[in-house]
Motif scaffolding. Structure first.
Motif, PDB file in Angstrom:
ATOM      1  N   THR A 108       0.854  -1.191   0.000  1.00 26.98           N
ATOM      2  CA  THR A 108       0.000   0.000   0.000  1.00 26.98           C
ATOM      3  C   THR A 108       0.893   1.245   0.000  1.00 26.98           C
ATOM      4  O   THR A 108       2.089   1.160   0.311  1.00 26.98           O
ATOM      5  CB  THR A 108      -0.909   0.052   1.244  1.00 26.98           C
ATOM      6  OG1 THR A 108      -0.117   0.438   2.377  1.00 26.98           O
ATOM      7  CG2 THR A 108      -1.560  -1.305   1.519  1.00 26.98           C
ATOM      8  N   PRO A 109       0.340   2.413  -0.338  1.00 23.31           N
ATOM      9  CA  PRO A 109       1.156   3.634  -0.289  1.00 23.31           C
ATOM     10  C   PRO A 109       1.767   3.899   1.078  1.00 23.31           C
ATOM     11  O   PRO A 109       2.838   4.511   1.179  1.00 23.31           O
ATOM     12  CB  PRO A 109       0.160   4.722  -0.684  1.00 23.31           C
ATOM     13  CG  PRO A 109      -0.874   4.019  -1.506  1.00 23.31           C
ATOM     14  CD  PRO A 109      -1.005   2.654  -0.896  1.00 23.31           C
ATOM     15  N   ALA A 110       1.110   3.414   2.149  1.00 23.54           N
ATOM     16  CA  ALA A 110       1.619   3.657   3.498  1.00 23.54           C
ATOM     17  C   ALA A 110       2.897   2.891   3.787  1.00 23.54           C
ATOM     18  O   ALA A 110       3.565   3.164   4.794  1.00 23.54           O
ATOM     19  CB  ALA A 110       0.560   3.305   4.533  1.00 23.54           C
ATOM     20  N   ALA A 111       3.264   1.934   2.934  1.00 23.72           N
ATOM     21  CA  ALA A 111       4.520   1.205   3.134  1.00 23.72           C
ATOM     22  C   ALA A 111       5.722   2.142   3.071  1.00 23.72           C
ATOM     23  O   ALA A 111       6.789   1.835   3.625  1.00 23.72           O
ATOM     24  CB  ALA A 111       4.651   0.095   2.098  1.00 23.72           C
ATOM     25  N   ASP A 112       5.563   3.293   2.433  1.00 25.45           N
ATOM     26  CA  ASP A 112       6.652   4.273   2.381  1.00 25.45           C
ATOM     27  C   ASP A 112       6.995   4.810   3.771  1.00 25.45           C
ATOM     28  O   ASP A 112       8.078   5.372   3.973  1.00 25.45           O
ATOM     29  CB  ASP A 112       6.265   5.444   1.468  1.00 25.45           C
ATOM     30  CG  ASP A 112       6.112   5.021   0.009  1.00 25.45           C
ATOM     31  OD1 ASP A 112       6.658   3.962  -0.363  1.00 25.45           O
ATOM     32  OD2 ASP A 112       5.436   5.750  -0.750  1.00 25.45           O
ATOM     33  N   GLU A 113       6.075   4.648   4.718  1.00 24.55           N
ATOM     34  CA  GLU A 113       6.286   5.152   6.072  1.00 24.55           C
ATOM     35  C   GLU A 113       6.920   4.118   6.994  1.00 24.55           C
ATOM     36  O   GLU A 113       7.111   4.381   8.190  1.00 24.55           O
ATOM     37  CB  GLU A 113       4.947   5.599   6.675  1.00 24.55           C
ATOM     38  CG  GLU A 113       4.200   6.637   5.866  1.00 24.55           C
ATOM     39  CD  GLU A 113       2.795   6.881   6.406  1.00 24.55           C
ATOM     40  OE1 GLU A 113       2.475   6.354   7.495  1.00 24.55           O
ATOM     41  OE2 GLU A 113       2.024   7.585   5.734  1.00 24.55           O
ATOM     42  N   ASP A 114       7.249   2.934   6.474  1.00 26.79           N
ATOM     43  CA  ASP A 114       7.697   1.839   7.333  1.00 26.79           C
ATOM     44  C   ASP A 114       8.854   2.233   8.238  1.00 26.79           C
ATOM     45  O   ASP A 114       8.801   2.038   9.460  1.00 26.79           O
ATOM     46  CB  ASP A 114       8.090   0.622   6.493  1.00 26.79           C
ATOM     47  CG  ASP A 114       6.891  -0.133   5.949  1.00 26.79           C
ATOM     48  OD1 ASP A 114       5.746   0.278   6.235  1.00 26.79           O
ATOM     49  OD2 ASP A 114       7.108  -1.136   5.231  1.00 26.79           O
ATOM     50  N   GLU A 115       9.914   2.756   7.664  1.00 27.83           N
ATOM     51  CA  GLU A 115      11.108   3.041   8.456  1.00 27.83           C
ATOM     52  C   GLU A 115      10.851   4.114   9.505  1.00 27.83           C
ATOM     53  O   GLU A 115      11.294   4.003  10.658  1.00 27.83           O
ATOM     54  CB  GLU A 115      12.271   3.445   7.543  1.00 27.83           C
ATOM     55  CG  GLU A 115      12.764   2.314   6.654  1.00 27.83           C
ATOM     56  CD  GLU A 115      13.088   1.049   7.427  1.00 27.83           C
ATOM     57  OE1 GLU A 115      13.769   1.143   8.485  1.00 27.83           O
ATOM     58  OE2 GLU A 115      12.651  -0.040   7.011  1.00 27.83           O
ATOM     59  N   SER A 116      10.129   5.157   9.123  1.00 29.40           N
ATOM     60  CA  SER A 116       9.852   6.223  10.093  1.00 29.40           C
ATOM     61  C   SER A 116       8.918   5.730  11.193  1.00 29.40           C
ATOM     62  O   SER A 116       9.071   6.102  12.360  1.00 29.40           O
ATOM     63  CB  SER A 116       9.256   7.447   9.392  1.00 29.40           C
ATOM     64  OG  SER A 116       8.024   7.123   8.755  1.00 29.40           O
ATOM     65  N   ALA A 117       7.956   4.875  10.834  1.00 30.22           N
ATOM     66  CA  ALA A 117       7.030   4.343  11.831  1.00 30.22           C
ATOM     67  C   ALA A 117       7.752   3.455  12.833  1.00 30.22           C
ATOM     68  O   ALA A 117       7.500   3.517  14.045  1.00 30.22           O
ATOM     69  CB  ALA A 117       5.908   3.562  11.142  1.00 30.22           C
ATOM     70  N   VAL A 118       8.652   2.616  12.356  1.00 35.19           N
ATOM     71  CA  VAL A 118       9.413   1.732  13.232  1.00 35.19           C
ATOM     72  C   VAL A 118      10.321   2.551  14.138  1.00 35.19           C
ATOM     73  O   VAL A 118      10.393   2.323  15.359  1.00 35.19           O
ATOM     74  CB  VAL A 118      10.230   0.724  12.401  1.00 35.19           C
ATOM     75  CG1 VAL A 118      11.236  -0.019  13.280  1.00 35.19           C
ATOM     76  CG2 VAL A 118       9.294  -0.266  11.712  1.00 35.19           C
TER      77      VAL A 118
END
Length: 277
Positions: free
Chosen positions: A128-138
Protein backbone atom coordinates in the motif's frame (compact mmCIF):
# COMPACT_ATOMS: atom_id res chain seq x y z
CA UNK A 1 -7.21 10.98 3.09
CA UNK A 2 -11.00 11.18 2.71
CA UNK A 3 -13.03 8.03 2.24
CA UNK A 4 -11.47 4.70 1.46
CA UNK A 5 -9.26 3.83 -1.44
CA UNK A 6 -8.96 0.53 -3.23
CA UNK A 7 -5.30 -0.41 -3.35
CA UNK A 8 -3.62 -2.70 -5.81
CA UNK A 9 -3.86 -5.40 -3.14
CA UNK A 10 -7.68 -4.91 -2.96
CA UNK A 11 -7.56 -3.78 0.65
CA UNK A 12 -9.71 -0.84 1.65
CA UNK A 13 -7.45 1.65 3.39
CA UNK A 14 -9.16 3.16 6.45
CA UNK A 15 -9.66 6.90 6.72
CA UNK A 16 -8.66 8.56 9.95
CA UNK A 17 -11.69 8.64 12.25
CA UNK A 18 -13.31 11.94 13.06
CA UNK A 19 -12.51 13.16 16.60
CA UNK A 20 -15.22 12.02 18.97
CA UNK A 21 -16.65 9.48 16.54
CA UNK A 22 -17.39 5.93 17.61
CA UNK A 23 -14.82 3.74 15.87
CA UNK A 24 -15.63 0.37 17.44
CA UNK A 25 -18.34 -0.91 19.70
CA UNK A 26 -19.78 -4.00 21.31
CA UNK A 27 -23.56 -4.23 21.21
CA UNK A 28 -25.33 -6.58 23.62
CA UNK A 29 -22.24 -8.76 23.32
CA UNK A 30 -22.33 -12.27 24.75
CA UNK A 31 -19.34 -14.59 24.53
CA UNK A 32 -19.30 -18.23 25.60
CA UNK A 33 -16.14 -20.25 26.10
CA UNK A 34 -16.17 -23.95 26.90
CA UNK A 35 -19.92 -23.85 27.41
CA UNK A 36 -19.64 -21.05 29.98
CA UNK A 37 -20.96 -17.53 29.49
CA UNK A 38 -17.94 -15.26 29.99
CA UNK A 39 -19.54 -12.02 28.75
CA UNK A 40 -23.25 -11.40 29.10
CA UNK A 41 -24.94 -8.59 27.17
CA UNK A 42 -22.05 -6.11 27.27
CA UNK A 43 -22.26 -2.69 25.65
CA UNK A 44 -18.99 -0.78 25.15
CA UNK A 45 -17.87 1.88 22.68
CA UNK A 46 -14.34 2.87 21.67
CA UNK A 47 -14.29 6.51 20.60
CA UNK A 48 -11.64 8.29 18.56
CA UNK A 49 -9.61 10.52 20.85
CA UNK A 50 -10.45 8.63 24.03
CA UNK A 51 -8.73 6.16 26.37
CA UNK A 52 -11.05 3.55 27.85
CA UNK A 53 -9.76 1.42 30.75
CA UNK A 54 -11.23 -2.03 31.39
CA UNK A 55 -10.86 -2.82 35.08
CA UNK A 56 -12.19 -5.44 37.45
CA UNK A 57 -11.09 -8.53 39.39
CA UNK A 58 -9.53 -11.62 37.89
CA UNK A 59 -12.03 -13.58 35.81
CA UNK A 60 -14.36 -10.62 35.31
CA UNK A 61 -14.12 -10.83 31.50
CA UNK A 62 -11.72 -7.98 30.72
CA UNK A 63 -9.37 -9.89 28.39
CA UNK A 64 -12.30 -11.69 26.79
CA UNK A 65 -13.96 -8.37 26.02
CA UNK A 66 -10.73 -7.02 24.54
CA UNK A 67 -10.33 -10.14 22.37
CA UNK A 68 -13.94 -9.88 21.21
CA UNK A 69 -13.42 -6.20 20.31
CA UNK A 70 -10.43 -7.33 18.25
CA UNK A 71 -12.65 -9.90 16.47
CA UNK A 72 -10.37 -12.63 17.79
CA UNK A 73 -13.29 -14.27 19.62
CA UNK A 74 -16.73 -14.82 18.10
CA UNK A 75 -19.93 -13.44 19.60
CA UNK A 76 -22.54 -15.95 20.72
CA UNK A 77 -25.08 -13.10 20.72
CA UNK A 78 -24.89 -9.41 19.87
CA UNK A 79 -22.14 -8.05 17.68
CA UNK A 80 -18.91 -6.09 17.46
CA UNK A 81 -18.58 -3.33 14.88
CA UNK A 82 -15.34 -1.75 13.70
CA UNK A 83 -15.13 1.24 11.37
CA UNK A 84 -18.84 1.14 10.57
CA UNK A 85 -19.15 -2.55 9.72
CA UNK A 86 -19.60 -5.82 11.63
CA UNK A 87 -16.10 -6.93 12.61
CA UNK A 88 -16.52 -10.30 10.91
CA UNK A 89 -17.34 -8.56 7.62
CA UNK A 90 -13.75 -7.38 7.30
CA UNK A 91 -11.14 -9.69 5.83
CA UNK A 92 -8.15 -10.42 8.07
CA UNK A 93 -5.85 -8.09 6.07
CA UNK A 94 -8.40 -5.26 6.21
CA UNK A 95 -8.96 -5.82 9.93
CA UNK A 96 -5.22 -5.57 10.54
CA UNK A 97 -5.27 -2.06 9.07
CA UNK A 98 -7.96 -1.01 11.55
CA UNK A 99 -6.97 -2.46 14.87
CA UNK A 100 -3.70 -3.36 16.56
CA UNK A 101 -3.70 -5.81 19.47
CA UNK A 102 -1.23 -6.22 22.31
CA UNK A 103 -1.77 -9.58 24.06
CA UNK A 104 -0.81 -10.24 27.66
CA UNK A 105 2.38 -12.06 26.70
CA UNK A 106 4.64 -12.18 23.67
CA UNK A 107 6.72 -15.24 22.74
CA UNK A 108 8.82 -15.88 19.65
CA UNK A 109 10.53 -19.13 18.70
CA UNK A 110 13.03 -17.61 16.27
CA UNK A 111 15.99 -15.31 17.04
CA UNK A 112 14.53 -12.07 15.69
CA UNK A 113 16.14 -8.83 16.75
CA UNK A 114 14.18 -6.10 18.49
CA UNK A 115 14.07 -4.01 15.32
CA UNK A 116 12.77 -6.97 13.31
CA UNK A 117 10.01 -7.62 15.83
CA UNK A 118 8.90 -3.99 15.75
CA UNK A 119 9.00 -4.01 11.94
CA UNK A 120 6.48 -6.89 11.97
CA UNK A 121 3.91 -4.29 12.92
CA UNK A 122 4.20 -2.82 9.43
CA UNK A 123 3.26 -6.08 7.66
CA UNK A 124 -0.42 -5.12 7.13
CA UNK A 125 0.64 -2.10 5.06
CA UNK A 126 2.82 -4.02 2.59
CA UNK A 127 1.84 -3.19 -0.98
CA UNK A 128 0.00 0.00 0.00
CA UNK A 129 1.16 3.63 -0.29
CA UNK A 130 1.62 3.66 3.50
CA UNK A 131 4.52 1.20 3.13
CA UNK A 132 6.65 4.27 2.38
CA UNK A 133 6.29 5.15 6.07
CA UNK A 134 7.70 1.84 7.33
CA UNK A 135 11.11 3.04 8.46
CA UNK A 136 9.85 6.22 10.09
CA UNK A 137 7.03 4.34 11.83
CA UNK A 138 9.41 1.73 13.23
CA UNK A 139 11.92 4.35 14.38
CA UNK A 140 9.22 6.46 16.06
CA UNK A 141 7.70 3.44 17.83
CA UNK A 142 11.07 2.31 19.18
CA UNK A 143 11.91 5.82 20.35
CA UNK A 144 8.55 6.23 22.11
CA UNK A 145 8.96 2.96 24.03
CA UNK A 146 12.67 3.56 24.72
CA UNK A 147 13.88 0.36 23.05
CA UNK A 148 16.11 1.98 20.40
CA UNK A 149 19.33 1.49 22.43
CA UNK A 150 18.95 -2.31 22.23
CA UNK A 151 17.31 -2.56 18.80
CA UNK A 152 19.98 -5.01 17.55
CA UNK A 153 19.64 -7.44 20.47
CA UNK A 154 17.73 -10.73 20.08
CA UNK A 155 14.19 -10.51 21.42
CA UNK A 156 14.77 -13.77 23.30
CA UNK A 157 17.63 -12.20 25.29
CA UNK A 158 15.48 -9.44 26.78
CA UNK A 159 14.00 -9.16 30.25
CA UNK A 160 10.24 -9.46 30.68
CA UNK A 161 9.80 -5.71 30.93
CA UNK A 162 11.95 -5.08 27.87
CA UNK A 163 9.93 -7.62 25.88
CA UNK A 164 6.72 -5.91 26.93
CA UNK A 165 7.98 -2.57 25.62
CA UNK A 166 9.13 -4.10 22.33
CA UNK A 167 5.70 -5.73 21.91
CA UNK A 168 4.08 -2.35 22.47
CA UNK A 169 6.44 -0.78 19.93
CA UNK A 170 5.27 -3.34 17.36
CA UNK A 171 1.66 -2.32 18.01
CA UNK A 172 2.49 1.37 17.72
CA UNK A 173 4.36 0.83 14.46
CA UNK A 174 1.21 -0.70 13.01
CA UNK A 175 -0.45 2.74 13.21
CA UNK A 176 -3.99 1.38 13.31
CA UNK A 177 -6.79 3.73 14.43
CA UNK A 178 -7.87 1.31 17.19
CA UNK A 179 -5.39 0.16 19.85
CA UNK A 180 -6.38 -2.77 22.06
CA UNK A 181 -3.87 -3.33 24.87
CA UNK A 182 -4.13 -6.19 27.37
CA UNK A 183 -2.31 -5.42 30.63
CA UNK A 184 0.52 -3.48 28.96
CA UNK A 185 1.98 -2.41 32.32
CA UNK A 186 2.01 -5.82 34.05
CA UNK A 187 5.76 -6.49 33.68
CA UNK A 188 6.96 -2.91 33.93
CA UNK A 189 8.63 -0.81 36.60
CA UNK A 190 7.06 2.40 37.84
CA UNK A 191 8.73 4.67 35.30
CA UNK A 192 7.73 2.54 32.33
CA UNK A 193 4.18 2.04 33.58
CA UNK A 194 3.79 5.79 33.46
CA UNK A 195 5.49 5.89 30.05
CA UNK A 196 3.04 3.39 28.58
CA UNK A 197 -0.01 5.27 29.82
CA UNK A 198 1.40 8.56 28.56
CA UNK A 199 1.76 6.89 25.16
CA UNK A 200 -1.90 5.84 25.37
CA UNK A 201 -2.88 9.44 26.03
CA UNK A 202 -0.69 10.65 23.16
CA UNK A 203 -2.28 8.18 20.76
CA UNK A 204 -5.73 9.31 21.84
CA UNK A 205 -4.72 12.94 21.41
CA UNK A 206 -3.61 12.06 17.87
CA UNK A 207 -7.09 10.67 17.15
CA UNK A 208 -6.82 6.96 17.91
CA UNK A 209 -9.35 5.01 19.95
CA UNK A 210 -7.54 3.24 22.80
CA UNK A 211 -8.91 0.43 24.97
CA UNK A 212 -6.59 -0.85 27.68
CA UNK A 213 -6.98 -3.58 30.32
CA UNK A 214 -5.51 -2.43 33.63
CA UNK A 215 -5.28 -3.86 37.12
CA UNK A 216 -3.84 -0.68 38.59
CA UNK A 217 -6.83 1.51 39.39
CA UNK A 218 -4.53 4.42 40.09
CA UNK A 219 -3.24 4.37 36.52
CA UNK A 220 -6.77 4.02 35.18
CA UNK A 221 -7.90 6.96 37.29
CA UNK A 222 -5.00 9.15 36.20
CA UNK A 223 -5.00 8.43 32.46
CA UNK A 224 -8.37 7.09 31.28
CA UNK A 225 -11.18 9.25 29.98
CA UNK A 226 -13.61 6.47 30.78
CA UNK A 227 -13.47 3.32 32.88
CA UNK A 228 -15.63 0.21 32.48
CA UNK A 229 -15.75 -1.84 35.68
CA UNK A 230 -16.40 -5.48 34.83
CA UNK A 231 -17.82 -7.99 37.26
CA UNK A 232 -19.09 -11.47 36.49
CA UNK A 233 -19.06 -10.93 32.74
CA UNK A 234 -21.07 -7.72 32.87
CA UNK A 235 -20.24 -4.03 33.13
CA UNK A 236 -21.15 -2.95 36.64
CA UNK A 237 -20.36 0.72 36.05
CA UNK A 238 -19.03 2.84 33.22
CA UNK A 239 -18.03 6.47 32.98
CA UNK A 240 -15.25 8.88 34.01
CA UNK A 241 -13.12 7.33 36.78
CA UNK A 242 -14.01 10.16 39.14
CA UNK A 243 -17.65 9.06 38.89
CA UNK A 244 -17.40 5.26 38.80
CA UNK A 245 -14.52 4.63 41.22
CA UNK A 246 -16.76 4.68 44.25
CA UNK A 247 -15.68 2.98 47.46
CA UNK A 248 -18.79 0.86 48.07
CA UNK A 249 -18.90 -0.41 44.48
CA UNK A 250 -15.20 -1.28 44.34
CA UNK A 251 -15.25 -2.88 47.79
CA UNK A 252 -18.12 -5.13 46.74
CA UNK A 253 -16.65 -6.08 43.36
CA UNK A 254 -13.12 -6.72 44.58
CA UNK A 255 -14.27 -8.26 47.88
CA UNK A 256 -11.74 -6.05 49.63
CA UNK A 257 -12.46 -3.01 51.79
CA UNK A 258 -11.45 0.04 49.75
CA UNK A 259 -11.47 3.76 50.29
CA UNK A 260 -11.30 6.37 47.56
CA UNK A 261 -9.71 9.72 48.35
CA UNK A 262 -8.94 12.72 46.17
CA UNK A 263 -5.30 13.45 45.42
CA UNK A 264 -4.47 16.64 47.35
CA UNK A 265 -2.84 18.26 44.32
CA UNK A 266 -4.84 17.08 41.31
CA UNK A 267 -8.12 15.85 42.74
CA UNK A 268 -7.67 12.55 40.87
CA UNK A 269 -9.27 9.67 42.77
CA UNK A 270 -6.79 7.49 44.65
CA UNK A 271 -7.99 3.95 45.29
CA UNK A 272 -6.51 2.55 48.51
CA UNK A 273 -7.15 -0.85 50.11
CA UNK A 274 -8.11 -0.66 53.78
CA UNK A 275 -5.62 -2.81 55.70
CA UNK A 276 -5.72 -4.07 59.27
CA UNK A 277 -3.72 -1.95 61.67
Amino acid sequence: MIGKLLTRTSRRIPARPEPGSQYADARALTVRLGGRTVLDGVHLAATAGEVVALVGPNGAGKSTLLAALAADLPAADGEVRIDGRPADAWSAPELALRRAVLPQSAALSFPFTVAEVVRMGRAPWAGTPAADEDESAVAAAMAATEVTPFSARPFSALSGGERARVALARVLAQRAPLLLLDEPTAALDLRHQELVLRICRQRAAAGDAVVVVLHDLGLASAYADRAAVLHGGRIAAQGPPAEVFEADLLSRIYRQPIEVVAHPGTGTPLVVPIRPR
